[in-house]
Design a protein around this motif. Structure first.
Motif, PDB file in Angstrom:
ATOM      1  N   THR A  21      68.862  -0.942 -26.718  1.00 29.10           N
ATOM      2  CA  THR A  21      69.103  -2.346 -27.023  1.00 29.10           C
ATOM      3  C   THR A  21      67.873  -3.007 -27.628  1.00 29.10           C
ATOM      4  O   THR A  21      67.984  -3.896 -28.460  1.00 29.10           O
ATOM      5  CB  THR A  21      69.501  -3.104 -25.746  1.00 29.10           C
ATOM      6  N   GLN A  22      66.681  -2.533 -27.201  1.00 27.44           N
ATOM      7  CA  GLN A  22      65.424  -3.026 -27.752  1.00 27.44           C
ATOM      8  C   GLN A  22      64.430  -1.871 -27.849  1.00 27.44           C
ATOM      9  O   GLN A  22      64.452  -0.956 -27.019  1.00 27.44           O
ATOM     10  CB  GLN A  22      64.851  -4.146 -26.866  1.00 27.44           C
ATOM     11  N   ARG A  41      69.519  -0.926 -37.483  1.00 23.02           N
ATOM     12  CA  ARG A  41      70.516  -0.601 -36.463  1.00 23.02           C
ATOM     13  C   ARG A  41      71.704   0.072 -37.148  1.00 23.02           C
ATOM     14  O   ARG A  41      72.278  -0.457 -38.087  1.00 23.02           O
ATOM     15  CB  ARG A  41      70.993  -1.869 -35.734  1.00 23.02           C
ATOM     16  N   SER A  80      67.272   0.241 -22.596  1.00 23.05           N
ATOM     17  CA  SER A  80      68.729   0.307 -22.672  1.00 23.05           C
ATOM     18  C   SER A  80      69.299   0.136 -21.269  1.00 23.05           C
ATOM     19  O   SER A  80      68.541  -0.025 -20.297  1.00 23.05           O
ATOM     20  CB  SER A  80      69.178   1.623 -23.282  1.00 23.05           C
ATOM     21  N   THR A  81      70.590   0.206 -21.191  1.00 24.41           N
ATOM     22  CA  THR A  81      71.236   0.026 -19.887  1.00 24.41           C
ATOM     23  C   THR A  81      70.908   1.180 -18.963  1.00 24.41           C
ATOM     24  O   THR A  81      71.007   1.064 -17.734  1.00 24.41           O
ATOM     25  CB  THR A  81      72.753  -0.064 -20.065  1.00 24.41           C
TER      26      THR A  81
END
Length: 867
Positions: A21-22, A41, A80-81
């Motif tokens: 995500t980053q 991305r 990320s998650t």
């Protein structure tokens, strides 16, 4: 991955993560602002998950800002998650390669099959430099060339040095920034010389008694190469020997006469036993048995001893008649023999005098006129009364003496002036007598000679030949600018004879001498003749030689070619026999040969050790005109004799060359080493050499054996601009492992206004002709010469005679030779004339006479009229 900044070009670091995500860059522990990132991305088509890619540019300034504290590094951090992930550190370094090697390879001289180690530590660099080795600009591949090995620390090993491994070796270091080359390291693989086996001893030089024999070996097992050590020791050994002398047989005394036999004869004998012939000696000549008739009273009486008296009377009468008849028969036989001898002699004399010019190849004496000496009371030296009754050949010319206008009466008149024996023709050319007719074409004279068998090898070029016609007054022949001359002393030609004599210098390529071993030609090959001419005194042949004039280093021989064309040794220098018809005086640069026989001569030297040296003359020529960028310099290496220099000058004149420096002399030793030449110190901004190698080389045997007449090296230079005309450089000439010379050159290639000095060119500037006959050929007037001879020939108790004259003139080494002549003083003056033809000073000779204490020194002050 790690990256290197080359020069000022920035590098780009890339991070890629999925899923994420980053994502951020962290460099040297500090977060990089997201604005400095380039974020892309995308979606992975296989999984459908998002992919994030981040790029960042790192400049040289950023790295240099903290350079020295630590290596500059960056890493990626992604969230990320599933959690947080960090990449490995990527280091960014500034790439470079220093210029100087930490250790360069060094040149070496190694013997054959020796191991060679060449070290190389490349310059410092990032990334570290890779190393490769080159041999003569070609990369060495140890895989394909197993004799080479590159070690882990980048050194080169030659396992067994071969001759082919003689080369320039270069260590090359390279990385992504630059490529560095070390200075070339020269590896010279040399071979030390080794002696061959000795040859067998030669035959004893003496036919009878004490002599010497020699044997030799050569430094060829192996031959020294590339500066290898020459063999230590002598290549020639001499040993004394004694040859058993032949013993000629000798007769014993006659035995007593035997008793008178029944045949009224008696006998006696002798034997060849005192001594008996042995060792090839001659047998006794003559008879070994002799008989003699007995008188009637000695005859043995038979049983008819009491024969009647009338029978005895009849026998006596018969014997008396037989005796008278025998005497008359012997007288008649002797008379007939005398008549035949007289007829044969007259026929031979007429045949000889009628036309000897046609047979001059064998006798060389022709007699176109009879010449009688002047009367004793006549003070004029060269007054000649011709005797025209001795020949039918006509002579159309004039004889000259030192007096103009002096004419004498007689059957024919001869004008006597100070000049050559024969008047020059109007065009100044020489002339000769042939079959009673005058010829003036020199080519005709050479053609006549070359038609004879012995003269087939005579050169046809008139420039190297001189000839003239001479009588008892003598004369001189000279080949200009060659140092070659022939002095014909007065009284050398018998009175009443006139000879047509020639002198010529042979070209070595037309007539080669068979040289063996360490022999080398030291002089030109000179022909004078015709051979077979009858001489009553030795002539003097002068010619240059190129030895170092050190007798202990040489065995020098005078060689003469016989009628069959075979070269024979007629004289060994230092072992002269005064009974032989040849004698030689070796001066610093000239050889004087006394010879009572004309022919073809040369001086050959055999080196006795490696200190023997020949003098070479180095002469530099260039193109007279140069309109291109290329410019050639020719360096000749020739024997230091004037005849060779003359030929080179003539050849260069035809090529359009010019002399750019004074000739130089170099001693070339018998050391088996080649001659090397190189040019250095040229202004690199204007000139460069087009030669691939740094020097040129002339093989030793080409110089020593004289197999090539005009040895030279050509240096091809190139000027970078047509406007460049000045050339300065250094020429180096040296013999491998020996001494050399360096000459500075500074000249203008467009023109050269420097005058040529005839003194250093050794050119003959004498204005006289090449053939001089009579008094004009000599420094000492004939009358003065006779007075000196009569004064000094008679031995003096205090030694004030010809011996002191020889000592004062520094000719005392030849005392035994002078003493063997009828007039020693005359031979000494002949040698003085040969030495001082151009520079003779009669005042100096008069001073020598005064030092001897002779009143005859005043004879040099006589007037011209007395001479």
């Amino acid at each position: 991955d790690d990256e290197y900044i080359v020069k000022n070009k920035p590098v780009t670091l890339t991070c890629r993560s999925t899923p994420a995500t980053q994502i951020y860059f962290k460099c040297n522990g500090e977060w990089v602002h997201q604005d400095d990132h380039l974020i892309e991305r995308t979606v992975d088509p296989a999984t459908g998950l998002p992919i994030m890619q981040v790029k960042i540019d790192i400049s040289r300034q950023q790295v240099e800002k903290i350079f020295g504290l630590d290596d500059y590094w960056c890493q990626c951090v992604a969230w990320s998650t599933t959690g947080t992930q960090k990449s490995q550190k990527a280091y960014v370094r500034i790439a470079y390669l220093r210029k100087n090697f930490e250790e360069e390879p060094m040149g070496k001289e190694v013997s054959l099959n020796q191991e060679v180690l060449l070290r190389c530590h490349p310059p410092e660099g990032v990334p570290p430099a890779e190393v490769e080795w080159q041999r003569n600009e070609h990369v060495i591949d140890p895989v394909s060339e197993p004799n080479f090995l590159v070690t882990a620390d980048r050194n080169l090993i030659i396992k067994q040095a071969r001759l082919a491994d003689t080369a320039n070796y270069t260590c090359v270091a390279k990385n992504i920034v630059a490529r560095r080359r070390s200075s070339p390291a020269t590896v010279l693989v040399y071979v030390n010389g080794g002696w061959s086996t000795w040859t067998t001893w030669s035959a004893c030089s003496a036919v009878c008694g004490r002599g010497w024999q020699r044997r030799s070996r050569s430094c060829t097992n192996p031959t020294p190469l590339n500066g290898g050590l020459a063999c230590d020791g002598q290549n020639v050994q001499k040993s004394a020997c004694t040859a058993t002398c032949p013993v000629d047989g000798g007769w014993s005394d006659w035995s007593n006469w035997s008793e008178c036999g029944v045949d009224c004869s008696m006998w006696r004998s002798r034997e060849c036993t005192q001594p008996s012939p042995g060792t090839g000696g001659k047998d006794c000549q003559g008879i070994d048995l002799q008989s003699l008739n007995c008188t009637s009273q000695q005859c043995l009486q038979s049983e008819h001893k009491n024969t009647k008296s009338d029978t005895k009377s009849h026998t006596d009468t018969f014997e008396g008649v037989a005796l008278y008849v025998g005497i008359v028969a012997v007288a008649l036989c002797l008379t007939l023999i005398l008549i035949v001898v007289v007829l044969v002699y007259r026929r031979k004399k007429e045949g000889l005098d009628a036309d000897v010019a046609d047979s001059s190849i064998l006798t060389t004496g022709f007699q176109p006129m009879g010449i009688k000496p002047s009367k004793p009371e006549n003070s004029h030296l060269l007054t000649i009364q011709p005797d025209l009754t001795t020949t039918t050949t006509s002579y159309q010319g004039t004889l000259r003496s030192r007096h103009d206008g002096t004419t004498h009466t007689g059957t024919a008149k001869f004008s006597m002036t100070n000049g050559p024996l024969l008047d020059p023709l109007p065009n100044g050319s020489h002339h000769t007598l042939h079959n009673g007719k005058m010829t003036s074409d020199p080519a005709e004279f050479m053609t006549r000679l070359s038609n004879q068998t012995y003269f087939k090898t005579l050169p046809r070029d008139v420039a190297n030949t001189s000839y003239g016609t001479f009588n008892f007054l003598g004369g001189r022949l000279t080949i200009p600018n060659t140092g070659i001359s022939l002095l014909i002393p007065p009284e050398a030609i018998p009175r009443g004879k006139i000879y047509e004599i020639y002198l010529t210098a042979q070209r070595k390529e037309d007539l080669r001498l068979p040289l063996v071993g360490c022999q080398t030609l030291l002089s030109p090959i000179v022909s004078c003749g015709p051979p077979g001419v009858v001489l009553t005194r030795p002539t003097i042949l002068s010619m240059d030689h190129c030895s170092d004039a050190c007798p202990e280093n040489w065995a020098i021989r005078l060689k003469k070619q016989n009628y069959e064309g075979v070269w024979e040794d007629v004289l060994m220098m230092g072992e002269e026999l005064i009974s032989e018809p040849y004698y030689c005086q070796l001066e610093a640069e000239t050889c004087r040969v006394f010879s009572e026989q004309l022919g073809r001569f040369s001086l050959v030297g055999e080196s006795l050790n490696m200190s023997a040296a020949k003098r070479l003359r180095l002469v530099l020529f260039s193109d007279a005109y140069c309109s291109t960028l290329e410019y050639n310099i020719r360096v000749y290496c020739m024997d230091d004799t004037q005849d060779v220099f003359k030929e080179v000058m003539q050849m260069e004149r035809q090529l359009g060359g010019r002399l750019i420096d004074e000739p130089h002399v170099l001693l070339f030793k018998d050391s088996y080493h080649n001659l090397r030449l190189s040019i250095h110190d040229m202004p690199q901004a204007h000139w460069r050499s087009k030669l691939l190698s740094g020097y040129q080389e002339i093989p030793f045997y080409h110089i020593w054996n004289g197999s090539q007449r005009f040895l030279h090296c050509t240096f091809t230079l190139e000027r970078l601009n047509l406007s460049t005309c000045e050339l300065t450089c250094q020429l180096c000439v040296w013999q491998v492992e020996g001494e050399g010379q360096s000459f500075g050159l500074d000249f203008n290639i467009a023109k050269d206004s420097r005058p040529l000095d005839p003194e250093f060119l050794l050119m003959d500037t004498n204005p006289s002709g090449s053939a001089l006959a009579g008094p004009s050929a000599f420094q000492i007037p004939y009358l003065i010469r006779q007075k000196i001879c009569s004064s000094l020939d008679t031995p003096c108790p205090n030694g004030a005679d010809w011996r002191l004259l020889a000592q004062r003139l520094k000719l005392d080494r030849h005392m035994s030779f002078f003493a063997s002549k009828a007039s020693p003083t005359s031979v000494i003056l002949d040698l003085w004339e040969a030495q001082h033809f151009h520079s003779g000073n009669l005042n100096q000779l008069a001073t020598v006479m005064a030092d001897i204490g002779k009143q005859e020194a005043m004879i040099f002050l006589v007037s011209d009229g007395e001479c």
